[in-house]
Design a protein around this motif. Structure first.
Motif, PDB file in Angstrom:
ATOM      1  N   VAL A 112       0.734  -1.154   0.096  1.00  0.00           N
ATOM      2  CA  VAL A 112       0.068  -0.010   0.122  1.00  0.00           C
ATOM      3  C   VAL A 112       0.960   1.317   0.039  1.00  0.00           C
ATOM      4  CG1 VAL A 112      -0.133  -0.026   2.686  1.00  0.00           C
ATOM      5  CG2 VAL A 112      -1.985   1.144   1.279  1.00  0.00           C
ATOM      6  N   ALA A 113       0.485   2.387  -0.754  1.00  0.00           N
ATOM      7  CA  ALA A 113       0.940   3.578  -0.613  1.00  0.00           C
ATOM      8  C   ALA A 113       0.084   4.639  -0.432  1.00  0.00           C
ATOM      9  CB  ALA A 113       1.650   3.725  -2.071  1.00  0.00           C
ATOM     10  N   PHE A 114       0.263   5.773  -0.283  1.00  0.00           N
ATOM     11  CA  PHE A 114      -0.673   6.725   0.111  1.00  0.00           C
ATOM     12  C   PHE A 114      -0.269   8.105  -0.770  1.00  0.00           C
ATOM     13  CE2 PHE A 114       0.319   3.942   3.809  1.00  0.00           C
ATOM     14  CZ  PHE A 114      -0.790   3.536   4.024  1.00  0.00           C
ATOM     15  N   VAL A 115      -1.487   8.708  -1.003  1.00  0.00           N
ATOM     16  CA  VAL A 115      -1.698   9.957  -1.603  1.00  0.00           C
ATOM     17  C   VAL A 115      -2.787  10.514  -0.714  1.00  0.00           C
ATOM     18  CG1 VAL A 115      -2.020  11.458  -3.565  1.00  0.00           C
ATOM     19  CG2 VAL A 115      -0.787   9.384  -4.081  1.00  0.00           C
ATOM     20  N   ALA A 116      -2.330  11.418  -0.082  1.00  0.00           N
ATOM     21  CA  ALA A 116      -3.224  12.329   1.001  1.00  0.00           C
ATOM     22  C   ALA A 116      -3.611  13.543   0.368  1.00  0.00           C
ATOM     23  CB  ALA A 116      -2.853  12.241   2.259  1.00  0.00           C
TER      24      ALA A 116
ATOM     25  N   GLN B  35       6.077   9.838  -8.512  1.00  0.00           N
ATOM     26  CA  GLN B  35       7.034   9.001  -9.217  1.00  0.00           C
ATOM     27  C   GLN B  35       7.893   8.079  -8.087  1.00  0.00           C
ATOM     28  OE1 GLN B  35       6.649   7.675 -12.169  1.00  0.00           O
ATOM     29  NE2 GLN B  35       5.124   9.244 -12.531  1.00  0.00           N
ATOM     30  N   GLY B  36       8.270   9.087  -6.791  1.00  0.00           N
ATOM     31  CA  GLY B  36       9.029   8.138  -5.888  1.00  0.00           C
ATOM     32  C   GLY B  36       8.359   7.181  -5.257  1.00  0.00           C
TER      33      GLY B  36
ATOM     34  N   ARG C   7      -1.856  13.521   8.922  1.00  0.00           N
ATOM     35  CA  ARG C   7      -2.323  12.815  10.064  1.00  0.00           C
ATOM     36  C   ARG C   7      -3.204  11.418   9.406  1.00  0.00           C
ATOM     37  NH1 ARG C   7      -3.090  18.416  12.247  1.00  0.00           N
ATOM     38  NH2 ARG C   7      -4.444  18.602  10.527  1.00  0.00           N
ATOM     39  N   ALA C   8      -3.888  11.573   8.368  1.00  0.00           N
ATOM     40  CA  ALA C   8      -4.672  10.330   7.866  1.00  0.00           C
ATOM     41  C   ALA C   8      -3.741   9.466   7.505  1.00  0.00           C
ATOM     42  CB  ALA C   8      -5.689  10.870   6.927  1.00  0.00           C
ATOM     43  N   VAL C   9      -2.523   9.512   6.803  1.00  0.00           N
ATOM     44  CA  VAL C   9      -1.979   8.704   6.295  1.00  0.00           C
ATOM     45  C   VAL C   9      -0.995   7.971   7.741  1.00  0.00           C
ATOM     46  CG1 VAL C   9       0.414   8.273   5.295  1.00  0.00           C
ATOM     47  CG2 VAL C   9      -1.231   9.885   4.348  1.00  0.00           C
TER      48      VAL C   9
ATOM     49  N   ARG D  44       7.193   3.950   2.347  1.00  0.00           N
ATOM     50  CA  ARG D  44       7.710   5.014   3.516  1.00  0.00           C
ATOM     51  C   ARG D  44       7.330   6.326   2.876  1.00  0.00           C
ATOM     52  NH1 ARG D  44       6.580   7.362   6.892  1.00  0.00           N
ATOM     53  NH2 ARG D  44       8.077   8.536   8.251  1.00  0.00           N
ATOM     54  N   SER D  45       7.580   6.606   1.590  1.00  0.00           N
ATOM     55  CA  SER D  45       7.362   8.061   0.909  1.00  0.00           C
ATOM     56  C   SER D  45       5.713   8.110   0.989  1.00  0.00           C
ATOM     57  CB  SER D  45       7.933   8.093  -0.422  1.00  0.00           C
ATOM     58  OG  SER D  45       9.378   8.077  -0.241  1.00  0.00           O
TER      59      SER D  45
END
Length: 183
Positions: free
Chosen positions: A110-114, A168-169, A122-124, A140-141
């Motif tokens: 899973v990755a996050f775009v918040a 991209q990272g 804080r959501a992440v 982590r990013s």
């Protein structure tokens, strides 16, 4: 690899759709990545009321909408959560949808775009704790979009120039972790 981009808001006028399309286009441009946009609003997952704990339901849920949601999640190898921050935490509808199923999340990436007034950070942080319960491997990013810096005066998504490199990272980390998971 199959990556699900989850648009994690069901509100009218939500920003998740615009951001989700941006994320899906970038992820889909990568060789070997198949992207599915999972618009939470389309699944209409009801409040979790089942007497059977989702983790013990063996993917046999009481509600057809939950079953459809579970099948869509199960079909993915990894995810990008496009999540707003509501009241310094995760959106209730998204958390409910996450909680309504169980084994479909286990061990996936899973990755996050918040997004939010303060970038959704804080959501992440809360999502990281929540996804850890299913041993999900998180990038982590993250991309943290500001409501006042990454949208124009009419509410249209207009990310700062640096956001593409940040995305991209995140995609680099997510696809590497997913490849290891599948490996």
């Amino acid at each position: 690899m199959k990556i699900g981009v989850i648009e994690g808001s069901i509100r009218d006028g939500r920003k998740a759709e615009q951001i989700g399309q941006w994320v899906a286009a970038a992820a889909g441009a990568r060789e070997g990545v198949e992207v599915t946009v999972l618009d939470l609003k389309e699944y209409d997952v009801p409040l979790l009321t089942s007497a059977t704990v989702p983790g013990a339901a063996n993917r046999q849920y009481d509600n057809a909408a939950v079953t459809a949601w579970g099948q869509a999640v199960d079909a993915q190898d990894g995810f990008i959560f496009v999540t707003p921050e509501y009241n310094h935490s995760v959106p209730g509808a998204f958390k409910n949808a996450f909680d309504s199923i169980g084994p479909e999340w286990a061990g996936k990436t899973v990755a996050f775009v918040a997004y939010g007034a303060d970038g959704g950070v804080r959501a992440v942080e809360h999502w990281r704790q929540i996804t850890a319960n299913f041993s999900m491997v998180d990038a982590r990013s993250q991309v943290s979009l500001g409501l006042f810096t990454d949208f124009d005066g009419e509410g249209n998504f207009a990310p700062l120039d640096r956001r593409q490199a940040e995305l991209q990272g995140v995609l680099d980390e997510l696809t590497a972790a997913t490849a290891r998971n599948l490996g």
